[in-house]
Design a protein around this motif. Sequence first.
Motif, PDB file in Angstrom:
ATOM      1  N   PRO A   6     -51.326  -7.207 -10.667  1.00 17.16           N
ATOM      2  CA  PRO A   6     -50.157  -8.068 -10.476  1.00 17.16           C
ATOM      3  C   PRO A   6     -48.938  -7.439 -11.133  1.00 17.16           C
ATOM      4  O   PRO A   6     -49.035  -6.434 -11.856  1.00 17.16           O
ATOM      5  CB  PRO A   6     -50.558  -9.373 -11.186  1.00 17.16           C
ATOM      6  CG  PRO A   6     -52.020  -9.279 -11.424  1.00 17.16           C
ATOM      7  CD  PRO A   6     -52.344  -7.825 -11.511  1.00 17.16           C
ATOM      8  N   SER A   7     -47.803  -8.039 -10.926  1.00 18.44           N
ATOM      9  CA  SER A   7     -46.591  -7.559 -11.589  1.00 18.44           C
ATOM     10  C   SER A   7     -46.713  -7.755 -13.097  1.00 18.44           C
ATOM     11  O   SER A   7     -47.524  -8.562 -13.580  1.00 18.44           O
ATOM     12  CB  SER A   7     -45.376  -8.327 -11.071  1.00 18.44           C
ATOM     13  OG  SER A   7     -45.429  -9.675 -11.505  1.00 18.44           O
ATOM     14  N   LYS A  12     -47.872 -11.128 -17.877  1.00 18.43           N
ATOM     15  CA  LYS A  12     -47.383 -11.822 -19.072  1.00 18.43           C
ATOM     16  C   LYS A  12     -47.653 -13.312 -18.964  1.00 18.43           C
ATOM     17  O   LYS A  12     -48.015 -13.970 -19.949  1.00 18.43           O
ATOM     18  CB  LYS A  12     -45.896 -11.558 -19.259  1.00 18.43           C
ATOM     19  CG  LYS A  12     -45.572 -10.156 -19.752  1.00 18.43           C
ATOM     20  CD  LYS A  12     -44.070  -9.991 -19.972  1.00 18.43           C
ATOM     21  CE  LYS A  12     -43.749  -8.621 -20.544  1.00 18.43           C
ATOM     22  NZ  LYS A  12     -42.302  -8.438 -20.785  1.00 18.43           N
ATOM     23  N   SER A  13     -47.480 -13.864 -17.769  1.00 18.33           N
ATOM     24  CA  SER A  13     -47.743 -15.282 -17.558  1.00 18.33           C
ATOM     25  C   SER A  13     -49.238 -15.596 -17.710  1.00 18.33           C
ATOM     26  O   SER A  13     -49.610 -16.639 -18.258  1.00 18.33           O
ATOM     27  CB  SER A  13     -47.256 -15.704 -16.164  1.00 18.33           C
ATOM     28  OG  SER A  13     -47.544 -17.060 -15.912  1.00 18.33           O
ATOM     29  N   ALA A 127     -57.123 -12.254 -14.139  1.00 17.66           N
ATOM     30  CA  ALA A 127     -55.855 -11.586 -13.844  1.00 17.66           C
ATOM     31  C   ALA A 127     -55.744 -11.126 -12.402  1.00 17.66           C
ATOM     32  O   ALA A 127     -54.717 -10.570 -12.008  1.00 17.66           O
ATOM     33  CB  ALA A 127     -55.677 -10.394 -14.782  1.00 17.66           C
ATOM     34  N   GLY A 128     -56.792 -11.363 -11.598  1.00 13.10           N
ATOM     35  CA  GLY A 128     -56.724 -11.012 -10.185  1.00 13.10           C
ATOM     36  C   GLY A 128     -57.450  -9.736  -9.810  1.00 13.10           C
ATOM     37  O   GLY A 128     -57.385  -9.292  -8.655  1.00 13.10           O
ATOM     38  N   GLY A 129     -58.172  -9.139 -10.775  1.00 15.62           N
ATOM     39  CA  GLY A 129     -58.927  -7.926 -10.488  1.00 15.62           C
ATOM     40  C   GLY A 129     -60.415  -8.193 -10.489  1.00 15.62           C
ATOM     41  O   GLY A 129     -60.855  -9.303 -10.212  1.00 15.62           O
ATOM     42  N   HIS A 149     -50.198  -1.988 -20.423  1.00 13.94           N
ATOM     43  CA  HIS A 149     -49.378  -1.393 -21.485  1.00 13.94           C
ATOM     44  C   HIS A 149     -47.991  -2.023 -21.520  1.00 13.94           C
ATOM     45  O   HIS A 149     -47.443  -2.308 -22.594  1.00 13.94           O
ATOM     46  CB  HIS A 149     -49.296   0.111 -21.249  1.00 13.94           C
ATOM     47  CG  HIS A 149     -48.487   0.867 -22.253  1.00 13.94           C
ATOM     48  ND1 HIS A 149     -47.144   1.114 -22.090  1.00 13.94           N
ATOM     49  CD2 HIS A 149     -48.821   1.421 -23.443  1.00 13.94           C
ATOM     50  CE1 HIS A 149     -46.693   1.794 -23.118  1.00 13.94           C
ATOM     51  NE2 HIS A 149     -47.680   1.998 -23.960  1.00 13.94           N
ATOM     52  N   SER A 150     -47.407  -2.255 -20.359  1.00 13.37           N
ATOM     53  CA  SER A 150     -46.060  -2.822 -20.284  1.00 13.37           C
ATOM     54  C   SER A 150     -46.027  -4.306 -20.612  1.00 13.37           C
ATOM     55  O   SER A 150     -45.071  -4.807 -21.208  1.00 13.37           O
ATOM     56  CB  SER A 150     -45.467  -2.596 -18.885  1.00 13.37           C
ATOM     57  OG  SER A 150     -45.307  -1.221 -18.622  1.00 13.37           O
ATOM     58  N   ALA A 151     -47.092  -5.019 -20.229  1.00 14.38           N
ATOM     59  CA  ALA A 151     -47.089  -6.473 -20.364  1.00 14.38           C
ATOM     60  C   ALA A 151     -47.426  -6.953 -21.770  1.00 14.38           C
ATOM     61  O   ALA A 151     -46.951  -8.009 -22.201  1.00 14.38           O
ATOM     62  CB  ALA A 151     -48.068  -7.091 -19.366  1.00 14.38           C
ATOM     63  N   PHE A 152     -48.238  -6.189 -22.512  1.00 15.97           N
ATOM     64  CA  PHE A 152     -48.795  -6.710 -23.760  1.00 15.97           C
ATOM     65  C   PHE A 152     -48.534  -5.750 -24.920  1.00 15.97           C
ATOM     66  O   PHE A 152     -49.337  -4.866 -25.227  1.00 15.97           O
ATOM     67  CB  PHE A 152     -50.296  -6.954 -23.601  1.00 15.97           C
ATOM     68  CG  PHE A 152     -50.648  -7.864 -22.459  1.00 15.97           C
ATOM     69  CD1 PHE A 152     -50.173  -9.168 -22.412  1.00 15.97           C
ATOM     70  CD2 PHE A 152     -51.431  -7.421 -21.401  1.00 15.97           C
ATOM     71  CE1 PHE A 152     -50.486 -10.016 -21.361  1.00 15.97           C
ATOM     72  CE2 PHE A 152     -51.761  -8.254 -20.342  1.00 15.97           C
ATOM     73  CZ  PHE A 152     -51.279  -9.557 -20.314  1.00 15.97           C
TER      74      PHE A 152
END
Length: 211
Positions: A6-7, A12-13, A127-129, A149-152
Amino acid sequence: MLPPPPSVADLKSTGIRSKEALTWKTSMPVWRVHATVGSHVLPWDAHRTWGPVLRFDQHPLPVGEHPRYGIWYGAADPRGALAEVFQETRVIDRHTDAKYLTGLRFTRPLRLLDVGGIGVATWITRAGGNHGLDSAPHRRSQQWARAIHSAFDEIDGIAYRGRFAGGTCVALFERTAGDFPANPLISLPLSHPGLEGRIATAAMDLGYKFL
């Protein structure tokens, strides 16, 4: 088949629940097999900034040097480290590139996202995976690593199941660069006589040969 992640906003959500992260305690060693000569040499306590190359490399494309992004791979036991490094040939070569087996304990507890169902977590499904993340093509698992890495920011890396020994492996982000000990617990060449029995047992367990 593993879908794309996901994005970052959606991840993050989704968040990370307490049981979906593992705490790697300072009492828990991590093992690494690494070359000390040749064209791809890194110190035992250095993250690789060249990538993406392997499964959970979070480096951006194109492949190349990315100083702001580092990754470090290890395993919960020596057999897991040997299984991952020698998976292609299925031969534990104790001499080429003067490879060492190094064991260490980090100086603080690490918080790792469990994507392999090592604990009771099912974060990857939520998370959709799916648990194909451990075996999907590297291109797809790298997409997930970048998104994680970007989200958390609070996650130090990823805990996953090794494809060959089945035990816990870790992929640690550059956030852990300051958390290595001054000295490892042990660091010996694979050719060291004291390791021969352990390597022979690991090779027998895995169905690998060893030289």
